[in-house]
Design an enzyme around this catalytic site. Structure first.
Site, PDB file in Angstrom:
ATOM      1  CE1 TYR A   1      10.698  -1.406 -10.209  1.00  0.00           C
ATOM      2  CE2 TYR A   1      10.239  -3.526  -9.201  1.00  0.00           C
ATOM      3  CZ  TYR A   1      10.484  -2.182  -9.081  1.00  0.00           C
ATOM      4  OH  TYR A   1      10.520  -1.616  -7.840  1.00  0.00           O
TER       5      TYR A   1
ATOM      6  CD  GLU B   1       2.616  -5.862   1.406  1.00  0.00           C
ATOM      7  OE1 GLU B   1       3.379  -6.591   0.753  1.00  0.00           O
ATOM      8  OE2 GLU B   1       3.030  -4.990   2.212  1.00  0.00           O
TER       9      GLU B   1
HETATM   10  C1  UD2 Z   1       6.109  -4.620  -1.536  1.00  0.00           C
HETATM   11  C2  UD2 Z   1       5.507  -5.934  -1.987  1.00  0.00           C
HETATM   12  C3  UD2 Z   1       4.849  -5.724  -3.345  1.00  0.00           C
HETATM   13  C4  UD2 Z   1       3.788  -4.658  -3.229  1.00  0.00           C
HETATM   14  C5  UD2 Z   1       4.409  -3.382  -2.687  1.00  0.00           C
HETATM   15  C6  UD2 Z   1       3.352  -2.345  -2.345  1.00  0.00           C
HETATM   16  C7  UD2 Z   1       6.613  -7.981  -1.232  1.00  0.00           C
HETATM   17  C8  UD2 Z   1       7.890  -8.725  -1.251  1.00  0.00           C
HETATM   18  N1  UD2 Z   1       6.598  -6.902  -2.055  1.00  0.00           N
HETATM   19  O1  UD2 Z   1       7.256  -4.475  -2.405  1.00  0.00           O
HETATM   20  O2  UD2 Z   1       4.265  -6.900  -3.818  1.00  0.00           O
HETATM   21  O3  UD2 Z   1       2.746  -5.124  -2.404  1.00  0.00           O
HETATM   22  O4  UD2 Z   1       5.126  -3.600  -1.494  1.00  0.00           O
HETATM   23  O5  UD2 Z   1       2.885  -1.726  -3.464  1.00  0.00           O
HETATM   24  O6  UD2 Z   1       5.667  -8.337  -0.583  1.00  0.00           O
HETATM   25  N2  UD2 Z   1       6.548  -3.185 -10.668  1.00  0.00           N
HETATM   26  C9  UD2 Z   1       6.958  -2.993 -11.983  1.00  0.00           C
HETATM   27  N3  UD2 Z   1       7.483  -1.787 -12.328  1.00  0.00           N
HETATM   28  C10 UD2 Z   1       7.642  -0.764 -11.437  1.00  0.00           C
HETATM   29  C11 UD2 Z   1       7.227  -0.967 -10.114  1.00  0.00           C
HETATM   30  C12 UD2 Z   1       6.696  -2.205  -9.744  1.00  0.00           C
HETATM   31  O7  UD2 Z   1       6.834  -3.883 -12.810  1.00  0.00           O
HETATM   32  O8  UD2 Z   1       8.151   0.317 -11.831  1.00  0.00           O
HETATM   33  C13 UD2 Z   1       5.944  -4.496 -10.303  1.00  0.00           C
HETATM   34  C14 UD2 Z   1       7.012  -5.572 -10.186  1.00  0.00           C
HETATM   35  O9  UD2 Z   1       6.443  -6.811 -10.534  1.00  0.00           O
HETATM   36  C15 UD2 Z   1       7.353  -5.552  -8.723  1.00  0.00           C
HETATM   37  C16 UD2 Z   1       5.976  -5.267  -8.097  1.00  0.00           C
HETATM   38  O10 UD2 Z   1       5.329  -4.390  -9.019  1.00  0.00           O
HETATM   39  O11 UD2 Z   1       7.906  -6.789  -8.311  1.00  0.00           O
HETATM   40  C17 UD2 Z   1       5.997  -4.627  -6.710  1.00  0.00           C
HETATM   41  O12 UD2 Z   1       6.747  -3.446  -6.714  1.00  0.00           O
HETATM   42  P1  UD2 Z   1       8.028  -3.271  -5.783  1.00  0.00           P
HETATM   43  O13 UD2 Z   1       8.818  -4.522  -5.817  1.00  0.00           O
HETATM   44  O14 UD2 Z   1       8.728  -2.016  -6.150  1.00  0.00           O
HETATM   45  O15 UD2 Z   1       7.358  -3.100  -4.384  1.00  0.00           O
HETATM   46  P2  UD2 Z   1       8.059  -3.261  -2.948  1.00  0.00           P
HETATM   47  O16 UD2 Z   1       9.465  -3.694  -3.080  1.00  0.00           O
HETATM   48  O17 UD2 Z   1       7.789  -2.061  -2.141  1.00  0.00           O
END
Ligand code: UD2
Length: 344
Positions: A117, A294
């Protein structure tokens, strides 16, 4: 002798009134500090007044007359508990900026860039320079396991970048969920009494429009772009009663994003501490809520109502077509290939 009785009575009453006057004056004497916490002087009682109250506009400021009968009719701009919902055209940015500029506020943003990321960080930081609290004191804290790969982004005066190393992880769920713990610790170790507001943001996103003083509030939540037109029965809350993130059918106001939330430092500390504890207590019993932190955030905000709500303008998703009520996209998640970037 008879005349002395009413005179004595009058003197006693006057002394009583004087006492009440002096006592109440001392009780409510306070001044606003830069950190947003009031300091009582010299009375020993402490009254906390957040910098969110007491909005003072600069003298002689001119701006368009606000209307009390006309405004946006296509969206709801206030909740049933009377918190504002921020949409384009519901606020005057010049007025708000001048009010908060006088307070000399400082704003913190946290962002996690763990593992692959890190690739999103450059765009995040560069666009934050263009749109996030431009002209204000801003400190961005980047949590990463790859500090050497943090890009060099030129920041304007009064804005800083701080890099905090964190361990890598084999599970994306853990990275996402541990954010609450690290935000709690950051506030306790570095921010209490040093910053006013904090916003916690997903890194895989970019700013496209102004995100500024209109977003400030006690506890600030962002409406998730994926569910804001849906019935609450379709919200992806944690539905198992064994979890501490459980939201019962028929409960819930809105579905809020885990990818953006914030508010006053003290409020976000309370949120992070509670969500972390509930997440860890669940984990001890082998439970992981449907959408990790979340889900816990949504459960917290069902009881602890946010005092300001940001419309989905404040966290859109690039893959979604823009609906007519979305007049501006301020911050939006980029399209990503989960399989290629997550560790599991
Ligand atoms: C959703 C939410 C996220 C989180 C997740 C549930 C929104 C837009 N996004 O996104 O905030 O609640 O569901 O867990 O509401 N990260 C890293 N490295 C990794 C994985 C994650 O740094 O390998 C961090 C990074 O800042 C990323 C955040 O964690 O933006 C959330 O992870 P995601 O974007 O993969 O989660 P997502 O898209 O399912």
């Amino acid at each position: 002798m008879n005349k002395l009785v009413p005179i004595t009575l009058l003197v006693v009453i006057l002394l009583g009134v004087l006492y009440v006057y002096i006592y109440s004056n001392n009780r409510f004497r306070f001044k606003l500090s830069d950190t947003g916490i009031s300091q009582l002087e010299p009375s020993p009682q402490v009254i906390f007044v957040s910098s969110d109250f007491h909005l003072v506009a600069p003298d002689g400021m001119k701006y368009t007359q606000p209307s009390i009968t006309q405004g946006r009719t296509d969206v709801v701009s206030v909740t049933p508990w009377l918190a504002p919902v921020v949409w384009e055209e519901t606020f005057n940015e010049k007025l708000l900026d001048s009010i908060y500029m006088k307070k000399n506020i400082s704003v913190v943003a946290t962002v996690f860039a763990v593992g692959k990321y890190i690739m999103f960080l450059k765009d995040f930081l560069e666009t934050a320079e263009q749109f996030f609290f431009v002209g204000f004191r801003v400190s961005i804290y980047v949590f990463t396991d790859r500090p050497n790969d943090v890009p060099h982004v030129k920041m304007a005066e009064g804005r800083q970048l701080n890099v905090l190393p964190v361990p890598s992880s084999n599970r994306w769920q853990e990275i996402s969920a541990r954010r609450m713990e690290l935000i709690q610790k950051l506030i306790e170790e570095k921010l209490i009494n040093k910053a006013d507001y904090i916003f916690c943001l997903d890194v895989d996103s970019k700013f496209h429009g102004r995100w500024g003083t209109e977003s400030l509030g006690g506890l600030v939540a962002v409406i998730h772009p994926g569910y804001y037109r849906d019935d609450r029965s379709r919200f992806p809350y944690e539905r198992r009663p064994i979890s501490r993130a459980f939201v019962a059918p028929g409960d819930g106001d809105f579905y809020y994003c885990g990818g953006a939330f914030g508010g006053l430092i003290q409020e976000v500390h309370q949120l992070a501490k509670t969500c972390r504890k509930n997440f860890e207590d669940d984990a001890k019993e082998g439970i992981e809520a449907a959408w990790q932190e979340e889900s816990h955030l949504n459960r917290y905000m069902w009881t602890n109502k946010p005092s300001k709500i940001l419309s989905p303008e404040y966290l859109w998703q690039d893959f979604k077509a823009r609906n007519p009520e979305i007049k501006i996209i301020r911050f939006s998640g980029v399209v990503k290939n989960y399989a290629a970037i997550r560790p599991n």
